[in-house]
Design a protein around this motif. Structure first.
Motif, short mmCIF file in Angstrom:
data_model
loop_
_atom_site.label_atom_id
_atom_site.label_comp_id
_atom_site.label_asym_id
_atom_site.label_seq_id
_atom_site.Cartn_x
_atom_site.Cartn_y
_atom_site.Cartn_z
N THR A 130 0.83 -1.19 0.00
CA THR A 130 0.00 0.00 0.00
C THR A 130 0.87 1.25 0.00
N ILE A 131 0.25 2.41 -0.16
CA ILE A 131 0.99 3.67 -0.17
C ILE A 131 1.56 4.00 1.20
N THR A 132 1.09 3.33 2.24
CA THR A 132 1.63 3.55 3.59
C THR A 132 2.61 2.45 4.00
N GLY A 133 2.95 1.56 3.05
CA GLY A 133 3.96 0.54 3.29
C GLY A 133 3.44 -0.76 3.88
N GLU A 134 2.14 -0.89 4.05
CA GLU A 134 1.57 -2.14 4.55
C GLU A 134 1.43 -3.13 3.40
N ARG A 135 1.31 -4.39 3.76
CA ARG A 135 1.10 -5.44 2.76
C ARG A 135 -0.35 -5.89 2.81
N VAL A 136 -0.93 -6.14 1.65
CA VAL A 136 -2.32 -6.59 1.56
C VAL A 136 -2.38 -7.72 0.55
N GLU A 141 -11.74 -3.88 0.90
CA GLU A 141 -11.58 -2.85 -0.13
C GLU A 141 -10.11 -2.69 -0.51
N ILE A 142 -9.86 -2.60 -1.80
CA ILE A 142 -8.55 -2.23 -2.33
C ILE A 142 -8.80 -1.25 -3.47
N VAL A 143 -8.19 -0.08 -3.40
CA VAL A 143 -8.33 0.91 -4.47
C VAL A 143 -6.96 1.13 -5.12
N VAL A 144 -6.95 1.21 -6.44
CA VAL A 144 -5.72 1.36 -7.20
C VAL A 144 -5.82 2.65 -8.04
N PHE A 145 -4.73 3.41 -8.03
CA PHE A 145 -4.62 4.61 -8.87
C PHE A 145 -3.39 4.48 -9.75
N HIS A 146 -3.41 5.08 -10.93
CA HIS A 146 -2.23 5.06 -11.80
C HIS A 146 -1.32 6.25 -11.47
N SER A 147 -1.19 6.50 -10.17
CA SER A 147 -0.38 7.60 -9.65
C SER A 147 0.72 7.03 -8.76
N SER A 148 1.68 7.87 -8.42
CA SER A 148 2.73 7.46 -7.50
C SER A 148 2.20 7.51 -6.07
N ALA A 149 2.84 6.78 -5.17
CA ALA A 149 2.45 6.82 -3.76
C ALA A 149 2.59 8.24 -3.22
N GLU A 150 3.62 8.96 -3.65
CA GLU A 150 3.83 10.34 -3.21
C GLU A 150 2.64 11.23 -3.58
N ASP A 151 2.12 11.07 -4.80
CA ASP A 151 0.97 11.86 -5.23
C ASP A 151 -0.32 11.41 -4.54
N MET A 152 -0.39 10.13 -4.18
CA MET A 152 -1.60 9.60 -3.55
C MET A 152 -1.72 9.94 -2.07
N LEU A 153 -0.61 10.00 -1.36
CA LEU A 153 -0.67 10.18 0.10
C LEU A 153 -1.52 11.37 0.55
N PRO A 154 -1.42 12.55 -0.06
CA PRO A 154 -2.27 13.66 0.40
C PRO A 154 -3.77 13.41 0.21
N HIS A 155 -4.12 12.62 -0.77
CA HIS A 155 -5.53 12.40 -1.10
C HIS A 155 -6.08 11.10 -0.50
N GLN A 156 -5.31 10.03 -0.55
CA GLN A 156 -5.79 8.72 -0.11
C GLN A 156 -5.08 8.18 1.12
N GLY A 157 -4.18 8.94 1.70
CA GLY A 157 -3.38 8.46 2.82
C GLY A 157 -4.15 8.14 4.09
N LEU A 158 -5.33 8.71 4.26
CA LEU A 158 -6.11 8.47 5.48
C LEU A 158 -7.31 7.55 5.25
N ALA A 195 -4.85 1.37 -0.24
CA ALA A 195 -4.70 2.19 -1.44
C ALA A 195 -3.36 1.82 -2.09
N ILE A 196 -3.40 1.49 -3.36
CA ILE A 196 -2.23 0.97 -4.08
C ILE A 196 -1.84 1.93 -5.20
N ALA A 197 -0.56 2.23 -5.28
CA ALA A 197 -0.03 3.05 -6.37
C ALA A 197 0.42 2.12 -7.50
#
Length: 192
Positions: free
Chosen positions: A11-17, A60-77, A82-84
């Motif tokens: 995930t974008i927070t470094g967890e494994r799913v 739930e697993i959500v995937v974006f075609h974005s980098s984790a850095e770009d996702m964290l402000p929007h999907q980090g919480l 959330a997968i980059a």
């Protein structure tokens, strides 16, 4: 019927799913770019009803075609994974496409203009995000939803016709209930 090969994702927070989840159904969502107002409004409805979704046995697993850095402000919480996927490997594997149809539909124009979307966009901006695509992201991405059982069978799927065409929570819960009671495929929807 297609089967998903079992794997672990980061995930974008470094967890494994695990995909698919070994102990229930998996709702695998493909969304557009990290700052997409339509996607983020939709994800807030999923987050608001996450406990109800979990109680129905759905991960739930959500995937974006974005980098984790770009996702964290929007999907980090988000209260779910959330997968980059900036290289779009998962997008290609699941046949999720990009098309001008994503932005040509009136709903793609009106959803970001609704007052309810403004707090969602503002929250991402306050956390350092951008409401527009960056790098290899595109506004032309189409959403897709998949409901997958623990053995990897795709029970139901939907390929969006435009940026705002995805399963609503009530539709997801109905599909999950059907999968549990019927012990097999729910419905399949492929939009052209």
């Amino acid at each position: 019927m297609r089967t998903v090969e079992a794997r672990e994702l980061s995930t974008i927070t470094g967890e494994r799913v695990r995909l698919p989840a070994p102990d229930g159904l998996t709702h695998l969502q493909f969304r557009r770019y990290a700052g997409c107002p339509i996607c983020n409004m939709h994800l807030r409805t999923i987050a608001a009803r996450h406990e109800e979704i979990r109680a129905a046995g759905v991960h739930e697993i959500v995937v974006f075609h974005s980098s984790a850095e770009d996702m964290l402000p929007h999907q980090g919480l988000l209260p779910f994974a959330a997968i980059a996927d900036p290289g779009r490997r998962l997008y290609a594997e699941f046949g999720v496409e990009a098309s001008a149809r994503a932005v040509l539909h009136p709903r793609a124009w009106t959803t970001p203009m609704r007052p309810g979307s403004w707090p969602v966009v503002a929250r991402g901006l306050r956390r350092g995000g951008r409401p527009y695509p960056t790098g290899g992201e595109t506004v032309l991405g189409l959403p897709a939803d998949f409901l997958i059982d623990p053995d990897g069978q795709i029970l139901s799927h939907r390929y969006g016709r435009h940026a705002g065409d995805q399963w609503e929570v009530d539709e997801l819960l109905l599909l999950a209930a059907r999968a549990r009671t019927q012990g097999g495929p729910a419905t399949r929807t492929r939009h052209a």
